[in-house]
Write an enzyme that holds these catalytic residues in place. Structure first.
Site, PDB file in Angstrom:
ATOM      1  CB  SER A   1       9.466  -6.203  -1.228  1.00 31.13           C
ATOM      2  OG  SER A   1       9.214  -3.837  -1.902  1.00 31.13           O
ATOM      3  CE  LYS A   2       7.708  -9.419   5.270  1.00 33.42           C
ATOM      4  NZ  LYS A   2       6.173  -8.940   5.718  1.00 33.42           N
ATOM      5  NE  ARG A   3       9.674  -0.867  -1.453  1.00 30.56           N
ATOM      6  CZ  ARG A   3       8.926  -0.345  -3.041  1.00 30.56           C
ATOM      7  NH1 ARG A   3       8.134   0.182  -2.855  1.00 30.56           N
ATOM      8  NH2 ARG A   3       8.852  -1.135  -4.150  1.00 30.56           N
TER       9      ARG A   3
ATOM     10  N   GLY B   1       3.318  -3.958   1.678  1.00 29.08           N
ATOM     11  CA  GLY B   1       2.474  -4.734   2.450  1.00 29.08           C
ATOM     12  C   GLY B   1       2.457  -5.998   2.821  1.00 29.08           C
TER      13      GLY B   1
ATOM     14  CD  GLU C   1       2.749 -10.404   7.095  1.00 25.31           C
ATOM     15  OE1 GLU C   1       3.030  -9.380   7.224  1.00 25.31           O
ATOM     16  OE2 GLU C   1       4.260 -11.110   6.302  1.00 25.31           O
TER      17      GLU C   1
END
Ligand code: GLU
Length: 483
Positions: A251-253, A255, A261
């Site tokens: 998840s975004k957590r 990175g 990106e």
């Protein structure tokens, strides 16, 4: 012939998971001499956005996942956007309704939501066993006229075991009683995922459905629809979840999760291609760096693992560095220039720097660079005066006056040689001067004076690029710091 597809929904940024599914479908099709199609699942009108569709096209093309058929490529089963295929879905919905395998459900959204909450609270599966399933078609049509809208649901047979053999996970079975009367469409022209995907896969003659394991619970529903319509069942292969380094779902957590990106951070497309191919598959042995051709040749679904695939950023960095090392200097310079311009907010063509110098700078950094975005920070001393603490000039236990004398010696030597100078020539001159003395006592303060950094390429390489007056000015500035 093997036919695979990726069916992304353009409802968000292109995620690593979608890319991995796309890549495995592509690799499997190519390894079997088959075809790979891209189909856009845009029936969720509110959440679908052309912007994300474009991101999918660009992301795939950047990574080198080339669809044989798709919205841009066309193909024998066009159109490849679900919103352009509505007529096809209506036809099969009509068929299911007339067979009695589907029915209209008149429960309101609020009703369904309440039921779902109550079931969850009672720790029962949140399925909807609908009382409208036995309503006569004629009666339902009349009710539809007055109500205006109704969900079309599948009349799930009771007491049935649905079994399929997953090419990764082996045999998987589900009880139909735990599926409920699941929804197929919000109306004749508003198909939902489980139904539309079955129709498309059939119409497009897809032989292998390869997708993330989060879709396993959808598979029995899709199989029931397939059986009701008398379609051929494709083979299924569900890919392991992608996990972060702490083994929780990526998840975004952890990175970046969107491919754009990674591109912006300066990961190379061929490195990512290689890295993503290893997210749940391996060729056996300890081979890791492989070309696209080698991966296609070796790829097989038998070697896809069941357990979660760890997205290890440190490994990606290492791999990216390996690919950076493989680039020709010209190619690497072309890739790095936008990052340099962005870092220093200038255009190289408007600056005093020559492209030859840029190439030399990049050649110096090539052995150490892990991602393109590091280039500005690593090589900043070529572009602007270094700023650093005087303690950095310290070599072992040298006194300030000794450090100052060391810088004087470097200054004089540089002053007296002709620039531009090759690394070898300046190195020779320095070694002659140092003789049998401690090299570090001259070269450490000099290198720090030139770069302001704890770690950098060596002073001779730097002197072969930096103009003489700049080098002298920096040594003088370092002396100033010591004073
Ligand atoms: N639109 C679905 C997704 O993006 C497709 C799943 C499938 O491959 O069946 O997850």
């Amino acid at each position: 012939m093997v036919r695979t597809r990726i069916a992304p929904s353009p409802t968000g940024s292109l995620h690593v998971g979608t890319l991995r599914a796309a890549l495995f479908n592509y690799l499997f099709a190519k390894s079997q001499g088959g075809s790979f199609a891209l189909r856009i699942e845009d029936t969720d009108i509110e959440r679908s956005d052309k912007k994300f569709e474009k991101e999918i096209f660009q992301g795939f093309s950047w990574l080198g996942i080339i669809a044989d058929e798709g919205p841009l490529e066309g193909g024998p089963f066009a159109p490849y956007r679900q919103t352009e295929r509505i007529g096809t879905y209506s036809k099969y919905l009509e068929l299911l309704l007339s067979q009695g395998n589907a029915f209209y459900c008149f429960h309101s959204e609020e009703n369904l939501e309440r039921e779902r909450k109550e079931l969850m609270a009672a720790k029962r599966p949140p399925i909807h066993a609908c009382e409208y399933r036995s309503m006569e078609r004629a009666e339902a049509e009349m009710l539809l006229e007055t109500k205006g809208a109704a969900i079309i649901r599948f009349k799930t047979p009771l007491g049935k075991i649905i079994t399929f053999t997953d090419l990764v996970r082996g045999e998987i079975s589900f009880e139909s009683d735990l599926l409920g009367d699941f929804s197929l469409a919000k109306g004749l022209t508003a198909p939902l995922y489980n139904f539309a995907v079955v129709v498309d896969d059939y119409e497009m003659q897809i032989t292998h459905v390869i997708r993330g394991e989060d879709h396993i619970p959808n598979t029995p529903k899709q199989i029931l629809i397939i059986e009701a319509l008398g379609f051929l069942r494709p083979q299924y292969a569900h890919l392991p979840l992608i996990l972060g380094s702490d083994r929780s779902k990526l998840s975004k957590r952890h990175g970046a999760t969107s491919i754009d990106e990674y591109r912006k951070e300066g990961y190379l497309s061929d490195a990512l291609f290689n890295f993503i191919a290893l997210l749940g598959w391996s060729p056996g042995g300890d081979r890791e760096i492989m070309t696209k051709e080698e991966i296609i040749k070796e790829f097989s679904l038998e070697r896809v693992q069941k357990s979660g695939a760890i997205f290890d950023v440190a490994k990606l960095d290492w791999m990216n560095g390996e690919y950076i090392r493989k680039k020709s200097l010209v190619e690497l310079a072309r890739l790095c220039i936008p990052y340099i311009e962005d870092f220093f907010k200038f255009k190289i063509k408007n600056s005093k720097l020559k492209i030859g110098d840029i190439k030399k700078i990049i050649a110096l950094e090539q052995p150490r660079l892990k991602k393109l975005s590091e280039i500005g920070d690593r090589a900043d001393f070529f572009f602007r005066e270094p700023v650093y603490e005087k303690e950095l000039l310290q070599w072992k236990s040298m006194r300030t006056d000794e450090l100052s004398q060391s810088l004087d010696k470097s200054y004089d030597l540089i002053f007296n040689i002709e620039f531009p100078v090759s690394k070898e020539a300046v190195e020779k001159a320095f070694f002659e001067m140092i003789g049998t003395g401690d090299k570090g006592s001259i070269l450490w303060p000099l290198r720090v004076a030139l770069t302001g950094k704890k770690a950098s390429p060596g002073p001779f390489e730097i002197l072969s690029i930096l103009p003489k007056e700049v080098a002298l000015k920096r040594i003088a500035a370092a002396k100033g710091l010591l004073a």
